[in-house]
Design a protein around this motif. Structure first.
Motif, short mmCIF file in Angstrom:
data_model
loop_
_atom_site.label_atom_id
_atom_site.label_comp_id
_atom_site.label_asym_id
_atom_site.label_seq_id
_atom_site.Cartn_x
_atom_site.Cartn_y
_atom_site.Cartn_z
N GLU A 244 0.82 -1.22 0.00
CA GLU A 244 0.00 0.00 0.00
C GLU A 244 0.85 1.26 0.00
OE1 GLU A 244 -3.76 0.61 0.50
OE2 GLU A 244 -3.26 -1.02 -0.86
N SER A 245 1.91 1.28 0.82
CA SER A 245 2.72 2.49 0.97
C SER A 245 4.04 2.14 1.64
CB SER A 245 1.98 3.53 1.83
OG SER A 245 1.80 3.04 3.15
N TYR B 56 6.89 3.84 4.64
CA TYR B 56 7.13 4.86 5.67
C TYR B 56 8.63 5.10 5.74
CZ TYR B 56 2.48 3.98 7.80
OH TYR B 56 1.14 3.84 8.06
N THR C 291 5.15 9.42 4.85
CA THR C 291 4.44 8.32 4.20
C THR C 291 4.58 8.52 2.70
OG1 THR C 291 2.84 8.16 6.00
CG2 THR C 291 2.22 7.17 3.89
N PRO D 15 3.41 7.16 -0.88
CA PRO D 15 2.48 6.26 -1.59
C PRO D 15 3.20 5.56 -2.74
CG PRO D 15 2.06 8.54 -2.17
CD PRO D 15 3.14 8.57 -1.13
N LYS D 16 2.59 4.50 -3.23
CA LYS D 16 3.14 3.81 -4.41
C LYS D 16 3.01 4.72 -5.61
CE LYS D 16 0.16 0.60 -4.49
NZ LYS D 16 -0.66 -0.53 -4.88
#
Length: 148
Positions: free
Chosen positions: A38-39, A41, A51, A53-54
């Motif tokens: 999902e992501s 960190y 964070t 994101p993809k």
């Protein structure tokens, strides 16, 4: 007759004592199944600082089953996908993956490192595998959601 009653009493006592003396271990969620990234960190050693994101079109999936792991990654700008296969085990707070083989890039990387140990935060439908530096400080994580 007294001996039989005494024996029955002793067996009942031992069975009941066993029940009281053996506390049920705390259970934790299973990592078995299929998970999608999902992501990411970034950490400052302990706390999350960012964070990430993809990227659009980026896809990474991991499958865990009966002690085996298979992962695959697709990046739109790279013509060849990436994959790896191996074994894994988890403890309450660690994920240990041993990669046996993979794509060409993975095989070159395996010349220097095959065992990957991560801090694991595992919940029912999500998990994070956190990379630690030599001193045990958190540096980054991959965050997954269950898709099966």
């Amino acid at each position: 007759m007294k001996k039989i009653l005494g024996l029955i009493f002793l067996m009942l006592f031992l069975v009941s004592a066993t029940k009281w003396a053996s506390p049920k271990p705390e259970s934790f969620h299973s990592i078995e199944g299929t998970w999608e990234l999902e992501s990411f960190y970034s950490f400052d050693g302990q706390d999350i600082t960012d964070t990430i994101p993809k990227a659009d079109g980026y896809r990474q999936v991991k499958m865990y089953s009966r002690g085996k792991i298979m992962w695959t990654r697709y990046v739109p700008d790279e013509p060849n996908g990436r994959f790896g296969y191996g074994s894994y085990r988890i403890t309450e707070n660690e994920l240990i993956e041993t990669i046996e083989y993979g794509d060409d890039g993975m095989m070159k990387a395996l010349d220097t490192m095959r065992n990957f140990t991560f801090e694991l935060i595992l919940k029912e439908d999500t998990f994070s595998q956190i990379t630690l530096d030599e001193e045990g400080n958190r540096t980054s994580s991959e965050n997954y959601k269950r898709i099966d």
